[in-house]
Design a protein around this motif. Structure first.
Motif, PDB file in Angstrom:
ATOM      1  N   ASP A 121       9.245   3.958   4.987  1.00  0.00           N
ATOM      2  CA  ASP A 121      10.009   4.347   6.176  1.00  0.00           C
ATOM      3  C   ASP A 121       9.543   5.694   6.720  1.00  0.00           C
ATOM      4  N   GLU A 122       9.284   6.622   5.797  1.00  0.00           N
ATOM      5  CA  GLU A 122       8.806   7.939   6.232  1.00  0.00           C
ATOM      6  C   GLU A 122       7.448   7.809   6.918  1.00  0.00           C
ATOM      7  N   TYR A 123       6.599   6.984   6.329  1.00  0.00           N
ATOM      8  CA  TYR A 123       5.280   6.797   6.934  1.00  0.00           C
ATOM      9  C   TYR A 123       5.390   6.177   8.326  1.00  0.00           C
ATOM     10  N   ARG A 124       6.263   5.199   8.479  1.00  0.00           N
ATOM     11  CA  ARG A 124       6.447   4.585   9.804  1.00  0.00           C
ATOM     12  C   ARG A 124       6.897   5.617  10.829  1.00  0.00           C
ATOM     13  N   CYS A 125       7.801   6.476  10.410  1.00  0.00           N
ATOM     14  CA  CYS A 125       8.291   7.526  11.309  1.00  0.00           C
ATOM     15  C   CYS A 125       7.146   8.456  11.723  1.00  0.00           C
ATOM     16  N   ILE A 126       6.324   8.828  10.755  1.00  0.00           N
ATOM     17  CA  ILE A 126       5.220   9.743  11.053  1.00  0.00           C
ATOM     18  C   ILE A 126       4.166   9.065  11.928  1.00  0.00           C
ATOM     19  N   ALA A 127       3.892   7.796  11.660  1.00  0.00           N
ATOM     20  CA  ALA A 127       2.926   7.075  12.496  1.00  0.00           C
ATOM     21  C   ALA A 127       3.420   7.015  13.943  1.00  0.00           C
ATOM     22  N   ARG A 128       4.719   6.844  14.095  1.00  0.00           N
ATOM     23  CA  ARG A 128       5.310   6.812  15.433  1.00  0.00           C
ATOM     24  C   ARG A 128       5.156   8.178  16.104  1.00  0.00           C
TER      25      ARG A 128
ATOM     26  N   ASP B 174      -4.831   3.524  -0.725  1.00  0.00           N
ATOM     27  CA  ASP B 174      -3.553   4.143  -0.374  1.00  0.00           C
ATOM     28  C   ASP B 174      -3.758   5.131   0.777  1.00  0.00           C
ATOM     29  N   VAL B 175      -2.777   5.174   1.656  1.00  0.00           N
ATOM     30  CA  VAL B 175      -2.851   6.091   2.809  1.00  0.00           C
ATOM     31  C   VAL B 175      -2.532   7.516   2.350  1.00  0.00           C
ATOM     32  N   VAL B 176      -3.259   8.475   2.913  1.00  0.00           N
ATOM     33  CA  VAL B 176      -3.028   9.888   2.610  1.00  0.00           C
ATOM     34  C   VAL B 176      -2.748  10.647   3.909  1.00  0.00           C
ATOM     35  N   LEU B 177      -1.632  11.364   3.914  1.00  0.00           N
ATOM     36  CA  LEU B 177      -1.368  12.320   4.999  1.00  0.00           C
ATOM     37  C   LEU B 177      -1.991  13.640   4.571  1.00  0.00           C
TER      38      LEU B 177
ATOM     39  N   MET C 284       0.850  -1.207   0.000  1.00  0.00           N
ATOM     40  CA  MET C 284       0.000   0.000   0.000  1.00  0.00           C
ATOM     41  C   MET C 284       0.875   1.243   0.000  1.00  0.00           C
ATOM     42  N   ALA C 285       0.671   2.075  -0.979  1.00  0.00           N
ATOM     43  CA  ALA C 285       1.481   3.300  -1.055  1.00  0.00           C
ATOM     44  C   ALA C 285       0.941   4.356  -0.096  1.00  0.00           C
ATOM     45  N   CYS C 286       1.767   5.355   0.112  1.00  0.00           N
ATOM     46  CA  CYS C 286       1.355   6.468   0.978  1.00  0.00           C
ATOM     47  C   CYS C 286       1.686   7.787   0.276  1.00  0.00           C
ATOM     48  N   TRP C 287       0.806   8.778   0.475  1.00  0.00           N
ATOM     49  CA  TRP C 287       0.937  10.081  -0.186  1.00  0.00           C
ATOM     50  C   TRP C 287       0.746  11.188   0.817  1.00  0.00           C
ATOM     51  N   LEU C 288       1.368  12.332   0.511  1.00  0.00           N
ATOM     52  CA  LEU C 288       1.042  13.545   1.256  1.00  0.00           C
ATOM     53  C   LEU C 288       0.298  14.471   0.304  1.00  0.00           C
ATOM     54  N   MET C 289      -0.871  14.935   0.738  1.00  0.00           N
ATOM     55  CA  MET C 289      -1.683  15.813  -0.107  1.00  0.00           C
ATOM     56  C   MET C 289      -1.960  17.114   0.636  1.00  0.00           C
TER      57      MET C 289
ATOM     58  N   GLY D 136      12.653  24.154  -1.848  1.00  0.00           N
ATOM     59  CA  GLY D 136      11.957  24.607  -3.047  1.00  0.00           C
ATOM     60  C   GLY D 136      10.782  23.760  -3.466  1.00  0.00           C
ATOM     61  N   ASN D 137      10.438  22.755  -2.677  1.00  0.00           N
ATOM     62  CA  ASN D 137       9.317  21.911  -3.094  1.00  0.00           C
ATOM     63  C   ASN D 137       8.005  22.679  -3.040  1.00  0.00           C
ATOM     64  N   ARG D 138       7.237  22.586  -4.123  1.00  0.00           N
ATOM     65  CA  ARG D 138       5.917  23.208  -4.142  1.00  0.00           C
ATOM     66  C   ARG D 138       4.846  22.211  -4.541  1.00  0.00           C
ATOM     67  N   LEU D 139       5.267  21.017  -4.898  1.00  0.00           N
ATOM     68  CA  LEU D 139       4.316  20.037  -5.395  1.00  0.00           C
ATOM     69  C   LEU D 139       3.274  19.731  -4.316  1.00  0.00           C
ATOM     70  N   SER D 140       1.993  19.748  -4.727  1.00  0.00           N
ATOM     71  CA  SER D 140       0.935  19.621  -3.719  1.00  0.00           C
ATOM     72  C   SER D 140       0.592  18.169  -3.411  1.00  0.00           C
ATOM     73  N   ILE D 141       1.110  17.248  -4.226  1.00  0.00           N
ATOM     74  CA  ILE D 141       0.938  15.825  -3.932  1.00  0.00           C
ATOM     75  C   ILE D 141       2.305  15.171  -4.064  1.00  0.00           C
ATOM     76  N   THR D 142       2.779  14.562  -2.992  1.00  0.00           N
ATOM     77  CA  THR D 142       4.093  13.927  -3.036  1.00  0.00           C
ATOM     78  C   THR D 142       4.022  12.521  -2.458  1.00  0.00           C
ATOM     79  N   PRO D 143       4.798  11.604  -3.024  1.00  0.00           N
ATOM     80  CA  PRO D 143       4.862  10.258  -2.469  1.00  0.00           C
ATOM     81  C   PRO D 143       5.581  10.257  -1.128  1.00  0.00           C
ATOM     82  N   VAL D 144       5.151   9.368  -0.260  1.00  0.00           N
ATOM     83  CA  VAL D 144       5.777   9.201   1.050  1.00  0.00           C
ATOM     84  C   VAL D 144       6.279   7.766   1.104  1.00  0.00           C
ATOM     85  N   THR D 145       7.532   7.573   1.457  1.00  0.00           N
ATOM     86  CA  THR D 145       8.070   6.209   1.496  1.00  0.00           C
ATOM     87  C   THR D 145       7.538   5.470   2.720  1.00  0.00           C
TER      88      THR D 145
END
Length: 156
Positions: free
Chosen positions: A142-149, A48-51, A1-6, A131-140
């Motif tokens: 590992d990154e998702y695990r860190c955020i869930a923690r 897919d999970v969305v932050l 399952m992928a994860c995204w930040l929106m 400089g990131n401005r993209l409004s939808i970005t993939p979350v790995t």
DNA sequence: GCCAACGTTGGC
DNA sequence: GCCAACGTTGGC
């Protein structure tokens, strides 16, 4: 399952507003960037999970969790001359902008940029890249695990 | 309101 | 297909 930040501007659609919507589901209208569109059109899968991120506001940060709730379909605001998202080059025969439905799961405590940047595991997170401005970005994963923690902890 | 960074447009 | 000009994003 992928994860995204929106990213969403809470003045327009906040996590609270999404949770209050019928079925807690909102169409992710207004994206006018090809890369973000392509993620929705080509890569996202239902479930897919969305932050859910609040941007352009007094307290920017991750404000909730959600999930992709549909496959992609045309964003109707592109055909509405009264909409700020109107695109005169789009037509119903030739839609240019696609979206997915997003179903809000729950509100979280706000994970602000300072807290996110303090995590070594998130050093390469797209959201935090210079400089990131993209409004939808993939979350790995590992990154998702860190955020869930982080979400299980109290605010620092 | 500032401004860095980036995406898009359009003349050539 | 280059690239300068312009518009937008988004944190501060």
């Amino acid at each position: 399952m992928a994860c995204w930040l929106m990213k969403s501007e809470p003045d327009e659609v906040s996590i609270d507003a999404a949770l209050a919507a019928p079925g807690a589901t909102v169409p992710w209208f207004g994206v006018r960037n090809y890369q973000a569109r392509n993620y929705m059109r080509d890569t996202m899968r239902i479930g897919d999970v969305v932050l859910f991120y609040h941007s352009s506001c007094p307290e920017p940060g991750i404000a909730g969790l959600a999930a992709v709730a549909s496959t992609s379909y045309p964003d109707a605001t592109q055909w509405d001359p009264k909409s700020p998202y109107y695109d005169p080059k789009a037509s119903p025969e030739n839609p240019r902008w696609m979206l997915v439905d997003v179903k809000a799961t729950r509100k979280t405590r706000l994970l602000g940029l300072d807290e996110l940047r303090a995590q070594p595991e998130l050093a390469n997170m797209r959201l935090l890249a210079r400089g990131n401005r993209l409004s939808i970005t993939p979350v790995t994963a590992d990154e998702y695990r860190c955020i869930a923690r982080l979400l299980k902890k109290k605010a620092a």
